[in-house]
Design an enzyme around this catalytic site. Structure first.
Site, PDB file in Angstrom:
ATOM      1  N   SER A  98     -20.063  -5.923   2.348  1.00 61.02           N
ATOM      2  CA  SER A  98     -20.015  -5.591   1.124  1.00 61.02           C
ATOM      3  C   SER A  98     -20.620  -4.737  -0.183  1.00 61.02           C
ATOM      4  CB  SER A  98     -19.092  -7.090   0.264  1.00 61.02           C
ATOM      5  OG  SER A  98     -17.714  -7.358   0.663  1.00 61.02           O
ATOM      6  N   PHE A 136     -16.950  -2.891  -9.770  1.00 58.37           N
ATOM      7  CA  PHE A 136     -15.458  -3.107  -9.958  1.00 58.37           C
ATOM      8  C   PHE A 136     -14.920  -4.568  -9.855  1.00 58.37           C
ATOM      9  CE2 PHE A 136     -10.938  -2.403  -8.084  1.00 58.37           C
ATOM     10  CZ  PHE A 136     -11.100  -0.586  -8.449  1.00 58.37           C
ATOM     11  N   PRO A 141      -8.501 -13.914 -13.201  1.00 57.18           N
ATOM     12  CA  PRO A 141      -7.898 -15.433 -13.144  1.00 57.18           C
ATOM     13  C   PRO A 141      -7.041 -15.202 -12.874  1.00 57.18           C
ATOM     14  CG  PRO A 141      -9.536 -15.255 -14.987  1.00 57.18           C
ATOM     15  CD  PRO A 141      -9.338 -14.047 -14.554  1.00 57.18           C
ATOM     16  N   GLU A 370      -9.661  -7.303  -0.963  1.00 58.38           N
ATOM     17  CA  GLU A 370      -8.660  -6.637  -0.630  1.00 58.38           C
ATOM     18  C   GLU A 370      -7.796  -6.869  -0.012  1.00 58.38           C
ATOM     19  OE1 GLU A 370      -9.876  -3.495  -1.422  1.00 58.38           O
ATOM     20  OE2 GLU A 370     -12.114  -3.634  -1.550  1.00 58.38           O
TER      21      GLU A 370
HETATM   22  P1  TGC Z   1       3.103  -0.521  -6.687  1.00 55.87           P
HETATM   23  O1  TGC Z   1       4.760  -0.479  -8.057  1.00 55.87           O
HETATM   24  O2  TGC Z   1       3.841  -0.591  -5.677  1.00 55.87           O
HETATM   25  O3  TGC Z   1       2.774   0.694  -7.274  1.00 55.87           O
HETATM   26  C1  TGC Z   1       2.333   1.119  -8.759  1.00 55.87           C
HETATM   27  C2  TGC Z   1       1.461   2.364  -8.134  1.00 55.87           C
HETATM   28  O4  TGC Z   1       0.731   2.751  -7.835  1.00 55.87           O
HETATM   29  C3  TGC Z   1       0.661   3.356  -6.737  1.00 55.87           C
HETATM   30  N1  TGC Z   1       0.013   2.785  -5.391  1.00 55.87           N
HETATM   31  C4  TGC Z   1      -0.653   2.788  -4.830  1.00 55.87           C
HETATM   32  N2  TGC Z   1      -1.197   4.408  -4.898  1.00 55.87           N
HETATM   33  C5  TGC Z   1      -2.607   4.185  -4.064  1.00 55.87           C
HETATM   34  N3  TGC Z   1      -2.667   3.491  -3.093  1.00 55.87           N
HETATM   35  C6  TGC Z   1      -1.936   2.718  -2.683  1.00 55.87           C
HETATM   36  N4  TGC Z   1      -2.306   1.784  -2.078  1.00 55.87           N
HETATM   37  C7  TGC Z   1      -1.297   2.015  -3.611  1.00 55.87           C
HETATM   38  N5  TGC Z   1       0.071   1.049  -3.322  1.00 55.87           N
HETATM   39  C8  TGC Z   1       0.436   1.600  -4.731  1.00 55.87           C
HETATM   40  C9  TGC Z   1       2.532   3.097  -6.474  1.00 55.87           C
HETATM   41  O5  TGC Z   1       2.839   4.697  -5.931  1.00 55.87           O
HETATM   42  C10 TGC Z   1       2.517   3.569  -8.080  1.00 55.87           C
HETATM   43  O6  TGC Z   1       2.522   5.031  -8.264  1.00 55.87           O
HETATM   44  P2  TGC Z   1       2.502   5.414  -9.570  1.00 55.87           P
HETATM   45  O7  TGC Z   1       2.561   6.213  -9.722  1.00 55.87           O
HETATM   46  O8  TGC Z   1       4.336   4.918  -9.471  1.00 55.87           O
HETATM   47  O9  TGC Z   1       2.444   4.103 -11.083  1.00 55.87           O
HETATM   48  O10 TGC Z   1       2.652  -1.482  -6.741  1.00 55.87           O
HETATM   49  P3  TGC Z   1       2.848  -2.978  -7.435  1.00 55.87           P
HETATM   50  O11 TGC Z   1       2.933  -3.747  -8.853  1.00 55.87           O
HETATM   51  O12 TGC Z   1       4.243  -3.575  -6.764  1.00 55.87           O
HETATM   52  O13 TGC Z   1       2.093  -3.711  -6.401  1.00 55.87           O
HETATM   53  C11 TGC Z   1       1.755  -3.409  -5.213  1.00 55.87           C
HETATM   54  C12 TGC Z   1       0.569  -4.143  -4.122  1.00 55.87           C
HETATM   55  C13 TGC Z   1       0.994  -5.475  -4.187  1.00 55.87           C
HETATM   56  C14 TGC Z   1       0.451  -3.739  -2.312  1.00 55.87           C
HETATM   57  C15 TGC Z   1      -0.821  -3.541  -4.871  1.00 55.87           C
HETATM   58  O14 TGC Z   1      -1.196  -4.317  -5.725  1.00 55.87           O
HETATM   59  C16 TGC Z   1      -1.899  -4.845  -4.268  1.00 55.87           C
HETATM   60  O15 TGC Z   1      -2.594  -3.914  -3.232  1.00 55.87           O
HETATM   61  N6  TGC Z   1      -2.103  -5.801  -4.882  1.00 55.87           N
HETATM   62  C17 TGC Z   1      -3.548  -5.815  -3.969  1.00 55.87           C
HETATM   63  C18 TGC Z   1      -4.362  -6.369  -4.560  1.00 55.87           C
HETATM   64  C19 TGC Z   1      -5.700  -6.267  -4.271  1.00 55.87           C
HETATM   65  O16 TGC Z   1      -6.009  -5.852  -3.269  1.00 55.87           O
HETATM   66  N7  TGC Z   1      -7.028  -6.582  -4.769  1.00 55.87           N
HETATM   67  C20 TGC Z   1      -9.090  -6.219  -4.974  1.00 55.87           C
HETATM   68  C21 TGC Z   1      -9.308  -5.806  -5.839  1.00 55.87           C
HETATM   69  S1  TGC Z   1     -10.836  -5.464  -5.362  1.00 55.87           S
HETATM   70  C22 TGC Z   1     -11.547  -6.445  -4.323  1.00 55.87           C
HETATM   71  O17 TGC Z   1     -11.040  -7.042  -3.229  1.00 55.87           O
HETATM   72  C23 TGC Z   1     -13.152  -5.668  -3.544  1.00 55.87           C
HETATM   73  S2  TGC Z   1     -13.216  -7.303  -2.187  1.00 55.87           S
HETATM   74  C24 TGC Z   1     -15.291  -6.345  -2.088  1.00 55.87           C
HETATM   75  C25 TGC Z   1     -14.706  -5.660  -0.983  1.00 55.87           C
HETATM   76  O18 TGC Z   1     -14.629  -5.120  -0.990  1.00 55.87           O
HETATM   77  O19 TGC Z   1     -16.417  -5.710  -0.253  1.00 55.87           O
HETATM   78  P1  FAD Z   2      -3.288 -14.571  -5.758  1.00 53.20           P
HETATM   79  O1  FAD Z   2      -2.985 -13.164  -5.269  1.00 53.20           O
HETATM   80  O2  FAD Z   2      -3.140 -16.260  -6.460  1.00 53.20           O
HETATM   81  O3  FAD Z   2      -3.299 -15.065  -3.943  1.00 53.20           O
HETATM   82  C1  FAD Z   2      -2.356 -16.699  -3.752  1.00 53.20           C
HETATM   83  C2  FAD Z   2      -1.781 -17.059  -2.136  1.00 53.20           C
HETATM   84  O4  FAD Z   2      -0.285 -16.629  -2.470  1.00 53.20           O
HETATM   85  C3  FAD Z   2      -2.450 -15.148  -1.437  1.00 53.20           C
HETATM   86  O5  FAD Z   2      -1.873 -16.881  -0.116  1.00 53.20           O
HETATM   87  C4  FAD Z   2      -1.831 -14.505  -1.670  1.00 53.20           C
HETATM   88  O6  FAD Z   2      -1.371 -14.245  -0.425  1.00 53.20           O
HETATM   89  C5  FAD Z   2       0.003 -15.048  -1.753  1.00 53.20           C
HETATM   90  N1  FAD Z   2       0.641 -14.622  -2.612  1.00 53.20           N
HETATM   91  C6  FAD Z   2       0.538 -13.744  -3.757  1.00 53.20           C
HETATM   92  N2  FAD Z   2       1.444 -12.934  -3.949  1.00 53.20           N
HETATM   93  C7  FAD Z   2       3.176 -13.043  -2.958  1.00 53.20           C
HETATM   94  C8  FAD Z   2       3.794 -13.142  -3.003  1.00 53.20           C
HETATM   95  N3  FAD Z   2       4.353 -11.858  -3.158  1.00 53.20           N
HETATM   96  N4  FAD Z   2       4.181 -13.095  -1.767  1.00 53.20           N
HETATM   97  C9  FAD Z   2       3.379 -14.500  -0.693  1.00 53.20           C
HETATM   98  N5  FAD Z   2       2.234 -15.181  -0.813  1.00 53.20           N
HETATM   99  C10 FAD Z   2       2.059 -13.841  -1.921  1.00 53.20           C
HETATM  100  N6  FAD Z   2     -12.000  -8.541  -6.732  1.00 53.20           N
HETATM  101  C11 FAD Z   2     -11.970  -7.511  -7.789  1.00 53.20           C
HETATM  102  O7  FAD Z   2     -11.166  -6.936  -8.098  1.00 53.20           O
HETATM  103  N7  FAD Z   2     -13.559  -7.066  -7.044  1.00 53.20           N
HETATM  104  C12 FAD Z   2     -14.398  -7.322  -6.669  1.00 53.20           C
HETATM  105  O8  FAD Z   2     -15.315  -6.599  -6.533  1.00 53.20           O
HETATM  106  C13 FAD Z   2     -14.323  -8.620  -6.266  1.00 53.20           C
HETATM  107  N8  FAD Z   2     -15.093  -9.077  -4.582  1.00 53.20           N
HETATM  108  C14 FAD Z   2     -14.212 -10.130  -4.289  1.00 53.20           C
HETATM  109  C15 FAD Z   2     -15.018 -10.933  -3.314  1.00 53.20           C
HETATM  110  C16 FAD Z   2     -15.347 -12.209  -3.446  1.00 53.20           C
HETATM  111  C17 FAD Z   2     -15.598 -12.554  -2.140  1.00 53.20           C
HETATM  112  C18 FAD Z   2     -13.561 -12.625  -3.597  1.00 53.20           C
HETATM  113  C19 FAD Z   2     -13.423 -13.957  -2.685  1.00 53.20           C
HETATM  114  C20 FAD Z   2     -12.872 -11.496  -3.966  1.00 53.20           C
HETATM  115  C21 FAD Z   2     -12.907 -10.405  -4.572  1.00 53.20           C
HETATM  116  N9  FAD Z   2     -11.902  -9.813  -5.647  1.00 53.20           N
HETATM  117  C22 FAD Z   2     -12.677  -9.180  -6.169  1.00 53.20           C
HETATM  118  C23 FAD Z   2     -10.975 -10.429  -5.737  1.00 53.20           C
HETATM  119  C24 FAD Z   2      -9.612 -10.320  -4.476  1.00 53.20           C
HETATM  120  O9  FAD Z   2      -9.427  -9.433  -4.333  1.00 53.20           O
HETATM  121  C25 FAD Z   2      -8.710 -11.286  -4.660  1.00 53.20           C
HETATM  122  O10 FAD Z   2      -9.753 -12.890  -4.414  1.00 53.20           O
HETATM  123  C26 FAD Z   2      -7.485 -10.828  -3.897  1.00 53.20           C
HETATM  124  O11 FAD Z   2      -6.657 -10.045  -4.511  1.00 53.20           O
HETATM  125  C27 FAD Z   2      -6.243 -11.951  -4.201  1.00 53.20           C
HETATM  126  O12 FAD Z   2      -6.439 -12.536  -5.640  1.00 53.20           O
HETATM  127  P2  FAD Z   2      -6.256 -14.499  -5.760  1.00 53.20           P
HETATM  128  O13 FAD Z   2      -7.480 -14.665  -4.915  1.00 53.20           O
HETATM  129  O14 FAD Z   2      -5.908 -14.405  -7.191  1.00 53.20           O
HETATM  130  O15 FAD Z   2      -5.696 -14.994  -5.296  1.00 53.20           O
END
Ligand code: TGC
Ligand code: FAD
Length: 391
Positions: A98, A136, A141, A370
């Site tokens: 991570s 990042f 919340p 992610e």
């Molecule tokens: P949507 O309307 O589908 O897309 C908005 C705009 O984004 C483009 N797009 C992408 N572009 C690049 N890569 C992708 N994978 C993309 N997915 C979508 C899309 O084409 C559009 O572009 P434009 O130019 O038309 O505006 O967006 P939505 O609001 O419906 O959301 C789609 C969804 C749910 C798949 C997306 O929001 C999502 O992936 N949600 C999950 C959030 C997430 O993964 N958060 C992670 C935070 S970082 C983290 O967790 C770090 S953990 C630490 C570690 O990595 O070790």
């Molecule tokens: P929520 O989005 O509230 O989801 C709760 C539940 O609802 C989940 O089971 C989810 O799958 C489900 N759910 C959501 N939407 C739907 C749907 N449409 N249909 C059905 N089910 C749904 N984020 C960063 O930006 N940067 C970081 O560096 C980072 N590091 C992290 C490190 C750790 C240890 C952890 C635990 C998280 C980190 N995150 C980071 C945050 C992480 O990306 C989020 O926790 C993740 O994206 C899920 O968001 P949430 O926890 O708010 O859950």
């Protein structure tokens, strides 16, 4: 132990699919992991604290921070080589992978891809060396899976920007020198490079975690944070900016999860060979062998999938929904393998003397961050049907 045993990866000759250079990078990262990280990792996990600065420098010297990026002190390796490095780091602990993912694939990648020349020059060489740590901030919340619902905002004040909001669950937050923060503006979502000492910026640590304990997690609190005009990432506009970074980090997890699973399986096979139950080796029972065989098959399938995605990425052909296939499958299978290995280890499996439950607990976070497994299912569902079912 039975000396004629075969390593799970040898069942499908994984090594035969790698180049000499990829094998060498993998060997080097594994050797460092075994020598300098594994001896301490159970203690870091137990204490819920890591020597983040020292670790960043060690990983910087190893050359894995932003290793797949070009220029500015980065090695510019293949995607597969980067994946293999993630695999070996996560074989020690998901928290270490991570640290590398967030530094290289999220913070550095954002600056490398969307930043100005000045931003790249200022931050990337130090981050590649592990002298500066990045984080990042996308999640909030009340906006995790749906980052489009973010409330953090940036408004103009003359040529300056004023940022307000809270980011949550941010890896490396309290140890970061620089945060890449995503905020809503009049022109949609934009990214900002925020030096940690900026007035109004704070990063309280989140404690009492039961997962990813060998990793720093915190909040980013932004209270009227004033930034100069050139703090914005000029090339990122809209949600595609941060989502583009996520593809990179998710790719590393596709390989990383296999590392955690491999470590568990190696421990379980070794334990089963040495443990006597009912007068015979645990490994000699059919029920045990079925567990080990099923796990080895899933491990190898996951590894082959990771390599396929890695080759597509190196050819510039990897699509986001393909990354979702890898992240969904490999993390789901890795957590199942970690839990099954824990059963093979019996009571010993609940301790930090063995890696299985530590990995299983870590993988709970990996399953969620992610993109949760549900989000990746929906990404794949959208690709299959053309219907977005997120909202
Ligand atoms: P949507 O309307 O589908 O897309 C908005 C705009 O984004 C483009 N797009 C992408 N572009 C690049 N890569 C992708 N994978 C993309 N997915 C979508 C899309 O084409 C559009 O572009 P434009 O130019 O038309 O505006 O967006 P939505 O609001 O419906 O959301 C789609 C969804 C749910 C798949 C997306 O929001 C999502 O992936 N949600 C999950 C959030 C997430 O993964 N958060 C992670 C935070 S970082 C983290 O967790 C770090 S953990 C630490 C570690 O990595 O070790
Ligand atoms: P929520 O989005 O509230 O989801 C709760 C539940 O609802 C989940 O089971 C989810 O799958 C489900 N759910 C959501 N939407 C739907 C749907 N449409 N249909 C059905 N089910 C749904 N984020 C960063 O930006 N940067 C970081 O560096 C980072 N590091 C992290 C490190 C750790 C240890 C952890 C635990 C998280 C980190 N995150 C980071 C945050 C992480 O990306 C989020 O926790 C993740 O994206 C899920 O968001 P949430 O926890 O708010 O859950």
């Amino acid at each position: 132990m039975n000396t004629s045993s075969v390593h799970p990866f040898d069942l499908v000759d994984v090594d035969g699919l790698l180049s000499d250079e990829e094998r060498e990078i993998q060997r080097t990262v594994r050797a460092l992991g075994e020598r300098e990280l594994r001896p301490h990792v159970a203690r870091w996990f137990e204490e819920g604290a890591i020597p983040a600065r020292e670790l960043a420098r060690t990983l910087g010297k190893l050359g894995v921070l932003g290793m797949h990026l070009e220029g500015y002190g980065c090695a510019g390796t293949s995607a597969v080589a980067y994946g293999l490095a993630c695999l070996e780091l996560e074989a020690v602990d998901s928290g270490l992978r991570s640290l590398v993912s967030v530094q290289g694939s999220l913070a550095m990648y954002a600056i490398r891809t969307y930043g100005s020349e000045e931003q790249k020059q200022r931050w990337l060489p130090g981050m590649a060396a592990g002298e500066s740590i990045g984080c990042f901030g996308l999640t909030e919340p009340d906006a995790g899976s749906d980052p489009g619902a973010m409330r953090t905002n940036a408004r103009r004040d003359g040529s300056d920007w004023i940022l307000n909001g809270t980011k949550m669950w941010i890896t490396n937050a309290s140890v970061a020198d620089v945060a890449v923060v995503w905020a809503r503006t009049e022109d949609g979502v934009r990214g900002f490079v925020v030096p940690a000492g900026t007035p109004g910026f704070s990063a309280p640590e989140i404690r009492r975690k039961l997962s990813l304990r060998a990793s720093v997690t915190g909040e980013l609190v932004l209270e009227d944070v004033r930034l100069p005009a050139d703090a914005v990432l000029p090339q990122a506009r809209g949600l595609s900016g941060p989502l583009g970074c996520l593809n990179e980090a998710r790719f590393g997890i596709v390989f990383g999860a296999i590392g955690a699973a491999r470590d568990c399986l190696e421990a379980a096979i070794s334990y089963a060979s040495e443990r006597t139950v009912f007068g015979r080796s645990l490994a000699s029972y059919q029920l045990t062998q079925q567990k080990l065989a099923d796990m080895a098959v899933e491990l190898d399938k996951g590894m082959l999938l990771a390599l396929r995605l890695g080759r597509l990425k190196d050819e510039g052909r990897l699509r986001p929904e393909q990354v979702s296939v890898g992240k969904l499958n490999n993390v789901r299978e890795a957590i199942a393998i970690a839990r099954e290995c824990r059963t093979v280890l019996g009571a010993n499996g609940i301790t930090l003397e063995y890696p299985a439950l530590r990995h299983a607990n870590n993988l709970e976070s990996v399953l969620t961050y992610e993109g949760t497994s549900e989000v990746h299912s929906l990404v794949i569902g959208k690709a299959l049907t053309g219907e977005a079912a997120f909202r």
